[in-house]
Design a protein around this motif. Structure first.
Motif, mmCIF file in Angstrom:
data_model
loop_
_atom_site.group_PDB
_atom_site.id
_atom_site.type_symbol
_atom_site.label_atom_id
_atom_site.label_comp_id
_atom_site.label_asym_id
_atom_site.label_seq_id
_atom_site.Cartn_x
_atom_site.Cartn_y
_atom_site.Cartn_z
ATOM 1 N N THR A 170 -17.636 -8.760 10.549
ATOM 2 C CA THR A 170 -16.824 -8.308 11.685
ATOM 3 C C THR A 170 -15.842 -9.388 12.127
ATOM 4 O OG1 THR A 170 -18.661 -6.930 12.420
ATOM 5 C CG2 THR A 170 -16.917 -7.358 14.010
ATOM 6 N N ALA A 171 -16.288 -10.639 12.167
ATOM 7 C CA ALA A 171 -15.387 -11.742 12.539
ATOM 8 C C ALA A 171 -14.250 -11.871 11.538
ATOM 9 C CB ALA A 171 -16.176 -13.044 12.633
ATOM 10 N N LEU A 172 -14.565 -11.726 10.248
ATOM 11 C CA LEU A 172 -13.519 -11.772 9.226
ATOM 12 C C LEU A 172 -12.531 -10.624 9.411
ATOM 13 C CD1 LEU A 172 -12.333 -12.920 6.612
ATOM 14 C CD2 LEU A 172 -13.980 -11.517 5.339
ATOM 15 N N PHE A 173 -13.045 -9.441 9.737
ATOM 16 C CA PHE A 173 -12.178 -8.281 9.969
ATOM 17 C C PHE A 173 -11.275 -8.516 11.175
ATOM 18 C CE2 PHE A 173 -11.498 -4.209 12.164
ATOM 19 C CZ PHE A 173 -10.830 -3.507 11.174
ATOM 20 N N GLU A 174 -11.822 -9.066 12.253
ATOM 21 C CA GLU A 174 -11.034 -9.318 13.460
ATOM 22 C C GLU A 174 -9.890 -10.283 13.177
ATOM 23 O OE1 GLU A 174 -14.995 -8.967 16.318
ATOM 24 O OE2 GLU A 174 -13.919 -10.872 16.100
ATOM 25 N N CYS A 175 -10.193 -11.389 12.522
ATOM 26 C CA CYS A 175 -9.164 -12.400 12.263
ATOM 27 C C CYS A 175 -8.123 -11.888 11.267
ATOM 28 C CB CYS A 175 -9.811 -13.682 11.757
ATOM 29 S SG CYS A 175 -10.869 -14.514 12.984
ATOM 30 N N SER A 176 -8.551 -11.094 10.291
ATOM 31 C CA SER A 176 -7.604 -10.564 9.311
ATOM 32 C C SER A 176 -6.631 -9.583 9.970
ATOM 33 C CB SER A 176 -8.356 -9.874 8.173
ATOM 34 O OG SER A 176 -9.222 -10.780 7.511
ATOM 35 N N ILE A 177 -7.167 -8.678 10.785
ATOM 36 C CA ILE A 177 -6.298 -7.715 11.478
ATOM 37 C C ILE A 177 -5.369 -8.441 12.446
ATOM 38 C CG2 ILE A 177 -6.268 -5.765 13.057
ATOM 39 C CD1 ILE A 177 -7.090 -5.078 10.223
#
Length: 341
Positions: free
Chosen positions: A123-130
């Motif tokens: 989820t953290a990776l998804f947040e930073c990528s978006i």
């Protein structure tokens, strides 16, 4: 007697008349030219108000608008270039900082108590990528993943507020603008999107999946982010220019130190110990990626093929540690010291 402008012989009086005409013409020409005072300050410039063919009309000396910086003639010119490879690597480093801190605090507060750490990492990776994609889309030109930028020439370009001139030592001409557009402000925009996405997504996820943690512990990784985001913001505001030139060495030093600490704390002394748990291999490969990132970032070259042979140095620190770990075992050193006495 003398020669006139056309080569004929003229009297002294005629020569004086010709010189007077030339001087009067020069005076008229001088009065017709708008002589502007010098533009003081390292980053003060004149804005182009209008263009008539090849003639440009400039405004008063002052601050350049956003998206422009001064050229060698103290004229504000629009930033039309693209970031260099080193600039993209710097932006990538600043984008990785909140992600690495997210992962660290998720692992710190989850540990072995909950099986939800992996989902929180994703989820953290998804947040930073978006957040990174949205930041590029809203930057100029809007709607594109490409951005236009000004070239970084020296360290002072990051701190234009320190170079406002005071011509009479009383009045200060404020010429502070983003000479490194948009490398300075785009990081703040990215951090803002990261924080907003975290507050929108993470609490619901943690509430659903972090059942192995207590009510007060499951949100600690989010509370930690509320602390480190202001710290990262101040770090960029104060030390953005220093980080721009030093981030490759920061990556190498921190990755080496953290890898040595992790291998020592995990009591890894051989290659066989690495294969016992998959998590150790994941941590090792993550550090290797950071090593590669730092090595590629050091030489400011646009030709990536010239830097690829340097990647052979990536596994060298881990191999050196595993080959020498048995010789630095504290218990062995103490026992050998006791036998010596």
């Amino acid at each position: 007697m003398g020669r006139g402008l056309c080569g004929g012989e003229v009297t002294q009086a005629e020569v004086c008349q010709q010189c007077g005409a030339v001087l009067r013409g020069a005076g008229m020409l001088r009065s017709a030219v708008d002589i502007q005072p010098a533009c003081l300050g390292l980053y003060c410039g004149r804005v182009v108000l209008a263009v008539n063919g090849s003639v440009e009309f400039y405004g008063d000396c002052g601050v350049c608008p956003r998206g422009q910086r001064t050229d060698d003639n103290k004229i504000c010119r629009e930033c039309v270039g693209s970031p260099e490879r080193y600039d993209w690597l710097y932006l990538g480093f600043m984008a990785m900082l909140p992600l690495v801190l997210h992962w660290f605090f998720i692992e710190w507060y989850s540990g072995k108590k909950s099986s939800s750490a992996l989902l929180q990492h994703i989820t953290a990776l998804f947040e930073c990528s978006i957040a990174a994609i949205v930041t590029l889309l809203v930057s100029d030109p809007a709607g594109s993943l490409h951005i236009r930028s000004c070239k970084v020439k020296k360290l002072s370009d990051w701190y234009t507020m320190l170079y406002n001139p005071s011509p009479d030592y009383i009045t200060t001409v404020h010429c502070t603008h983003e000479a490194v557009y948009p490398l300075y402000t785009i990081v703040f925009i990215y951090y803002a999107f990261c924080l907003v996405l975290m507050m929108l997504l993470r609490p619901f996820l943690v509430k659903k999946i972090a059942c192995g943690l207590g009510k007060s512990d499951r949100f600690k990784s989010i509370y930690a982010a509320l602390y480190f985001f202001p710290v990262l913001t101040v770090l960029q505001a104060v030390g953005g220019g220093l980080l721009y030139y030093a981030f490759p060495y920061i990556i190498l030093v921190l990755s080496l130190v953290t890898l040595a600490v992790y291998l020592s704390a995990s009591e890894v002394e051989s290659f066989r110990d690495l294969l016992v748990r998959k998590k150790r291999l994941v941590v090792l490969f993550s550090h290797w990626l950071l090593h590669a990132y730092g090595i590629i970032s050091i030489p400011k070259l646009d030709n990536l093929e010239q830097d690829l042979p340097l990647l052979a140095l990536v596994p060298a620190p881990a191999i050196f540690y595993l080959m020498t770990a048995k010789y630095t075992e504290p218990s062995r050193i103490l026992s050998e010291g006791g036998n010596g006495h």
